[in-house]
Motif scaffolding. Sequence first.
Motif, short mmCIF file in Angstrom:
data_model
loop_
_atom_site.label_atom_id
_atom_site.label_comp_id
_atom_site.label_asym_id
_atom_site.label_seq_id
_atom_site.Cartn_x
_atom_site.Cartn_y
_atom_site.Cartn_z
N UNK A 25 0.83 -1.27 0.10
CA UNK A 25 -0.09 0.03 -0.15
C UNK A 25 0.94 1.47 0.06
N UNK A 26 1.99 1.39 0.64
CA UNK A 26 2.78 2.45 0.71
C UNK A 26 3.48 2.82 -0.64
N UNK A 27 3.36 1.97 -1.56
CA UNK A 27 3.71 2.28 -2.88
C UNK A 27 2.78 3.02 -3.69
N UNK A 28 1.71 2.62 -3.39
CA UNK A 28 0.43 3.57 -3.99
C UNK A 28 0.21 4.94 -3.41
N UNK A 29 0.40 4.96 -2.32
CA UNK A 29 0.46 6.04 -1.39
C UNK A 29 1.45 7.19 -1.90
N UNK A 30 2.68 6.57 -2.17
CA UNK A 30 3.80 7.53 -2.63
C UNK A 30 3.45 8.21 -3.67
N UNK A 31 2.73 7.35 -4.71
CA UNK A 31 2.31 8.19 -5.93
C UNK A 31 1.05 9.08 -5.96
N UNK A 32 0.17 8.47 -5.00
CA UNK A 32 -1.36 9.39 -5.27
C UNK A 32 -1.53 10.21 -4.12
N UNK A 33 -0.56 10.16 -2.76
CA UNK A 33 -1.10 10.83 -1.96
C UNK A 33 -0.97 12.39 -1.99
N UNK A 34 -0.35 12.70 -2.96
CA UNK A 34 0.14 14.29 -3.18
C UNK A 34 -1.20 14.85 -3.77
N UNK A 35 -2.20 14.06 -4.10
CA UNK A 35 -3.34 14.57 -4.95
C UNK A 35 -4.49 14.36 -3.89
N UNK A 36 -4.66 15.71 -3.30
CA UNK A 36 -5.67 15.74 -2.09
C UNK A 36 -7.10 15.39 -2.44
N UNK A 37 -7.24 15.75 -3.69
CA UNK A 37 -8.70 15.51 -4.19
C UNK A 37 -8.91 14.40 -5.09
N UNK A 319 8.77 6.96 2.43
CA UNK A 319 7.48 6.21 1.83
C UNK A 319 8.00 5.05 0.99
N UNK A 320 9.14 5.22 0.20
CA UNK A 320 9.67 4.27 -0.53
C UNK A 320 10.23 3.06 0.24
N UNK A 321 10.98 3.67 1.44
CA UNK A 321 11.75 2.57 2.24
C UNK A 321 10.48 1.69 2.76
N UNK A 322 9.27 2.14 3.12
CA UNK A 322 8.34 1.46 3.57
C UNK A 322 7.91 0.40 2.83
N UNK A 323 7.64 0.89 1.54
CA UNK A 323 7.05 0.26 0.14
C UNK A 323 8.31 -1.06 -0.07
N UNK A 324 9.34 -0.80 -0.16
CA UNK A 324 10.51 -1.49 -0.44
C UNK A 324 10.49 -2.74 0.56
N UNK A 325 10.36 -2.53 2.10
CA UNK A 325 10.36 -3.37 2.97
C UNK A 325 9.04 -4.39 3.08
N UNK A 326 7.73 -3.81 2.57
CA UNK A 326 6.71 -4.40 2.47
C UNK A 326 6.92 -5.45 1.12
N UNK A 327 7.29 -4.93 0.09
CA UNK A 327 7.29 -5.71 -1.07
C UNK A 327 8.25 -6.78 -0.76
N UNK A 328 9.55 -6.65 -0.23
CA UNK A 328 10.56 -7.72 -0.13
C UNK A 328 10.03 -8.66 0.75
N UNK A 329 9.13 -8.42 1.72
CA UNK A 329 8.84 -9.34 2.80
C UNK A 329 7.57 -10.26 2.16
#
Length: 642
Positions: A25-37, A319-329
């Motif tokens: 989920x962190x990977x998606x948030x890294x991309x889209x959370x910049x867009x509040x609306x 955010x990518x560090x969190x995503x990378x840890x999740x993906x690797x796991x």
Amino acid sequence: MPNPFQQRASEYRRNEAEFLATLAPSLFRMTLDHYDDPHELLNKTTVFSAPPGSGKTTLARFFQFTTLRRLAEQVQRTSDRVYDELMDFAIERGFIQDGRPVIFGARISFERDYRELALIGYTPHRAHELMLSLVGARAVLSWRQAFEDAGIAPEDVEIVPTPLGGARLEHLGGTNFGKVAVRAVQVESIIYDLTASFVPPSEEKLLQSLGGSFYPLLAFDGFQVPGYTEPLKPLLMIDDAHWADRAQHKALMEHLTLREVTMARWVLQRMEALDARDALIWGETGAVPATDNIQRQRTVVDVRMTQAPEEKRGAVRKAFRRAAAEIASRYMAQLPDLSRNGITTLSGLAVKAIATERQKEQIRQLSETAAADLKIPPVQVEQICHRVYDYLGRQADLDTETIAPAMVAILLHRQFKRTPQQPLFDAQSDESLAEEVVVEADIEVAAGAQVHLWHKLKVPYLGGLDTVADLGTENVETFLGLAWELVRLLQTQEITRGDQSTSLDVKQQHDAIRKASEKIIREWSFPHAISVRKLVVGIVAMCLTRSLEPTAPLGGGANAIGIERGDFAKIVDHPKLVETLRFGVGYNAFTLIHGRKTKGRIWTILELSGPVIAFNGLTPRRGGFVPITLAALMNLLDGGAA
């Protein structure tokens, strides 16, 4: 099951539950959370541009109706945290309400056969009409497949027309989706046969067989589906749009941004689909890309998945560090040799580099030699040593014996440079000189010492999951390429020695990361790769020269160059350099950052990618750059020295 580290492509995973289990989920948030609306991305034409391996197709597949429907089912069936997090994200982005998808997303791929339509010999207008009709037909067929996969008969679905789409909808086959789908099959067959024929029919005969253009995007506003109170909003995701030629891409974007289009529409493409100004000057204050105008700003959302604004880069890296840890796991859990022994994380990787005894002997000489050569007063040497050892005593991730003498040597050089020299007989005895020490030990000095030690004595320094993630340069495929070498070492330990440890020492990691980085660089085969390599070699040489200065003036050192903004804006006058940078950025050899404010000036930064940094022994820490001119950059490309 194929190794997910080596065969990551989302389209190879046919089972939706298997696909969902690998997502971060962190990977998606890294991309889209910049867009509040969230509605902005569903009401405008949204263009996602990124290098290969950045997660474009993964993002598109997640937002397909069939995937979201399966996600909602998984949340009801299991208590797995990843499903709950994905569900929360889908709800926040407006795709799921009351536990059910409300956006009917489908994905098509802009394959090579679209491009062949431009080569048939018809007028450009007719060729574009055929291309857009094929897009429309395959969109309808993709939606039909999604309905069937969900157990919904296409004949039971009614199309809600756009305010101006009633008459067009009748031309397409009426309001019944099943009938429109039948027409879509005919249109696709006619156009596909056209691309396969040796002698295409005349335009008049072709129009007669087609029955006119097939533009469902101008007519569909919603799908009224049995069991749903409100109509579902259609979403068409056009993947691999970079396969379109320039004229086709322009025609596609013009079609998608027409006022009549009310459905959600996303375009996913590599950076090479952008023209030079969009690719290299995007996000720059005061810059007006060639494709940018008031109409575009109103109708298009440009999402650069790996080009975060300067002020957001720190948050994106975390955010990518969190995503990378999740993906690797999640990927390690799919490797039987590791998962059966509970080895499903890279979080146990060592981060403290420890030199060999032979190296430590040589390291100790660094500070002694510096003190003697610079004739630093003993009282100042003692004070500097005290500050270094005091600092290292608070750092659990740094080995004092390994790094302290190198840090002391750097600070001695800084002290020598910053203070006036005393007469030798006074310097040896004046205790007040201890108060004149103007240098401090900190993480930047430690980072500089690590780089110095690697190049002088081959003491490794690349270790820990966060470092591997940072070297991934916010690109999932790059991260997985680096991480796989470490996972393979863990597999070898477990299989050959029965070692169930999740740790590798820093030397093992450093060697593996450099090996993987060399492979990534060696396999560059994209357009202008030869010129990109030449530029990389020149930039690396400049960064090393600056990083290895005795004072380590940039701390960990440089891994980028910087050109003043006004100077960089002239790049459009140099076509060869433009194409080199466009493809270098587009294929993850560089990252371009605009708006860096330093020393009262604003810079455009060209930062080397993680594999280049790792292979050449530069620091993974961001911030350090070598200032040069555009002319110097041109000279590097031409084979000269900056």
